[in-house]
Motif scaffolding. Structure first.
Motif, PDB file in Angstrom:
ATOM      1  N   ALA A 174       4.885   3.176  10.834  1.00 34.36           N
ATOM      2  CA  ALA A 174       4.775   3.006   9.423  1.00 34.36           C
ATOM      3  C   ALA A 174       6.228   3.414   8.811  1.00 34.36           C
ATOM      4  O   ALA A 174       7.031   4.421   9.437  1.00 34.36           O
ATOM      5  CB  ALA A 174       3.884   3.602   8.611  1.00 34.36           C
ATOM      6  N   THR A 175       6.948   2.600   8.071  1.00 29.05           N
ATOM      7  CA  THR A 175       8.086   2.838   7.290  1.00 29.05           C
ATOM      8  C   THR A 175       8.113   2.953   5.996  1.00 29.05           C
ATOM      9  O   THR A 175       8.953   3.631   5.296  1.00 29.05           O
ATOM     10  CB  THR A 175       9.255   1.972   7.685  1.00 29.05           C
ATOM     11  OG1 THR A 175       8.751   0.625   7.341  1.00 29.05           O
ATOM     12  CG2 THR A 175       9.500   1.816   9.293  1.00 29.05           C
ATOM     13  N   GLU A 176       7.164   2.481   5.278  1.00 28.70           N
ATOM     14  CA  GLU A 176       6.746   2.682   3.787  1.00 28.70           C
ATOM     15  C   GLU A 176       5.934   3.697   3.345  1.00 28.70           C
ATOM     16  O   GLU A 176       4.975   3.983   4.110  1.00 28.70           O
ATOM     17  CB  GLU A 176       6.195   1.327   3.360  1.00 28.70           C
ATOM     18  CG  GLU A 176       7.256  -0.063   3.673  1.00 28.70           C
ATOM     19  CD  GLU A 176       8.629   0.045   2.741  1.00 28.70           C
ATOM     20  OE1 GLU A 176       8.261   0.644   1.601  1.00 28.70           O
ATOM     21  OE2 GLU A 176       9.622  -0.243   3.343  1.00 28.70           O
ATOM     22  N   PRO A 177       6.323   4.322   2.253  1.00 31.82           N
ATOM     23  CA  PRO A 177       5.681   5.428   1.697  1.00 31.82           C
ATOM     24  C   PRO A 177       4.093   5.147   1.231  1.00 31.82           C
ATOM     25  O   PRO A 177       3.995   3.808   0.827  1.00 31.82           O
ATOM     26  CB  PRO A 177       6.345   6.261   0.733  1.00 31.82           C
ATOM     27  CG  PRO A 177       7.042   5.234   0.268  1.00 31.82           C
ATOM     28  CD  PRO A 177       7.511   4.236   1.477  1.00 31.82           C
ATOM     29  N   LEU A 178       3.157   5.916   1.309  1.00 31.62           N
ATOM     30  CA  LEU A 178       1.966   5.744   0.422  1.00 31.62           C
ATOM     31  C   LEU A 178       2.348   6.067  -1.071  1.00 31.62           C
ATOM     32  O   LEU A 178       2.964   7.047  -1.499  1.00 31.62           O
ATOM     33  CB  LEU A 178       0.670   6.715   0.913  1.00 31.62           C
ATOM     34  CG  LEU A 178       0.256   6.425   2.180  1.00 31.62           C
ATOM     35  CD1 LEU A 178      -0.610   7.896   2.763  1.00 31.62           C
ATOM     36  CD2 LEU A 178      -0.112   5.183   2.928  1.00 31.62           C
ATOM     37  N   LYS A 179       1.282   5.408  -1.777  1.00 30.64           N
ATOM     38  CA  LYS A 179       1.410   5.793  -3.273  1.00 30.64           C
ATOM     39  C   LYS A 179       0.737   7.115  -3.591  1.00 30.64           C
ATOM     40  O   LYS A 179      -0.355   7.334  -2.892  1.00 30.64           O
ATOM     41  CB  LYS A 179       0.798   4.876  -4.153  1.00 30.64           C
ATOM     42  CG  LYS A 179       0.685   5.125  -5.709  1.00 30.64           C
ATOM     43  CD  LYS A 179       0.045   4.009  -6.415  1.00 30.64           C
ATOM     44  CE  LYS A 179       0.096   4.299  -7.867  1.00 30.64           C
ATOM     45  NZ  LYS A 179      -0.722   3.228  -8.814  1.00 30.64           N
TER      46      LYS A 179
ATOM     47  N   SER B 191      -2.810   6.455  -1.626  1.00 33.04           N
ATOM     48  CA  SER B 191      -3.467   5.088  -1.456  1.00 33.04           C
ATOM     49  C   SER B 191      -3.979   5.151   0.008  1.00 33.04           C
ATOM     50  O   SER B 191      -3.459   6.001   0.761  1.00 33.04           O
ATOM     51  CB  SER B 191      -2.440   3.937  -1.398  1.00 33.04           C
ATOM     52  OG  SER B 191      -1.278   4.369  -0.620  1.00 33.04           O
ATOM     53  N   ASN B 192      -5.360   4.644   0.324  1.00 32.31           N
ATOM     54  CA  ASN B 192      -6.075   4.993   1.267  1.00 32.31           C
ATOM     55  C   ASN B 192      -5.766   3.820   2.316  1.00 32.31           C
ATOM     56  O   ASN B 192      -6.268   3.874   3.367  1.00 32.31           O
ATOM     57  CB  ASN B 192      -7.443   4.805   0.940  1.00 32.31           C
ATOM     58  CG  ASN B 192      -8.316   5.536   2.147  1.00 32.31           C
ATOM     59  OD1 ASN B 192      -8.061   6.609   2.545  1.00 32.31           O
ATOM     60  ND2 ASN B 192      -9.516   4.636   2.371  1.00 32.31           N
ATOM     61  N   ILE B 193      -4.861   3.151   2.207  1.00 35.36           N
ATOM     62  CA  ILE B 193      -4.761   1.933   3.203  1.00 35.36           C
ATOM     63  C   ILE B 193      -3.286   2.070   3.755  1.00 35.36           C
ATOM     64  O   ILE B 193      -2.156   2.370   2.686  1.00 35.36           O
ATOM     65  CB  ILE B 193      -4.504   0.292   2.521  1.00 35.36           C
ATOM     66  CG1 ILE B 193      -5.962   0.271   1.759  1.00 35.36           C
ATOM     67  CG2 ILE B 193      -4.187  -0.447   3.577  1.00 35.36           C
ATOM     68  CD1 ILE B 193      -7.117   0.394   2.792  1.00 35.36           C
ATOM     69  N   CYS B 194      -3.088   2.148   4.930  1.00 36.13           N
ATOM     70  CA  CYS B 194      -1.955   2.371   6.040  1.00 36.13           C
ATOM     71  C   CYS B 194      -0.823   1.230   5.349  1.00 36.13           C
ATOM     72  O   CYS B 194      -1.152   0.144   5.261  1.00 36.13           O
ATOM     73  CB  CYS B 194      -2.001   2.267   7.176  1.00 36.13           C
ATOM     74  SG  CYS B 194      -0.631   2.665   8.151  1.00 36.13           S
TER      75      CYS B 194
END
Length: 103
Positions: free
Chosen positions: A83-88, A40-43
């Motif tokens: 950031a603490t959540e992963p990217l898709k 995914s391209n959004i932080c």
């Protein structure tokens, strides 16, 4: 599952990252040496387009251009705060110089 063409290797010839629209989402395609990744391209911390960030080819990470969070391109996991959540992460393959993502 089937794969869809989203870009060509030529699209990444002069830049290490691009954004494509895929299945209604903004996806970043990243070239790290001879490897290619799609996330995914959004932080996940705050809205910023990651393809505009700094790519580190030594460890295949992308740095968010807004707050500096780093993400592992292979797993999508954040490597630094805020950031603490992963990217898709998307399954990607190359065929005949075309970049395909799994639909």
């Amino acid at each position: 599952m089937s794969y869809q063409v989203v870009a060509t290797l030529h699209d990444l010839a002069d830049t290490p990252a691009i954004q494509v629209d895929f299945a209604g989402e903004q996806v970043g395609i990243f070239r790290c040496g001879s490897q290619y990744f799609a996330t995914s391209n959004i932080c996940t911390h705050a809205y910023a387009e990651l393809h505009e960030g700094e790519l580190d080819e030594d460890d295949c990470t992308i740095e968010c251009p807004l707050h500096g969070a780093r993400f592992d391109l292979a797993s999508g996991r954040p490597r630094s705060l805020p950031a603490t959540e992963p990217l898709k992460v998307y399954n990607l393959k190359i065929e005949n110089d075309q970049i395909l993502l799994e639909a």
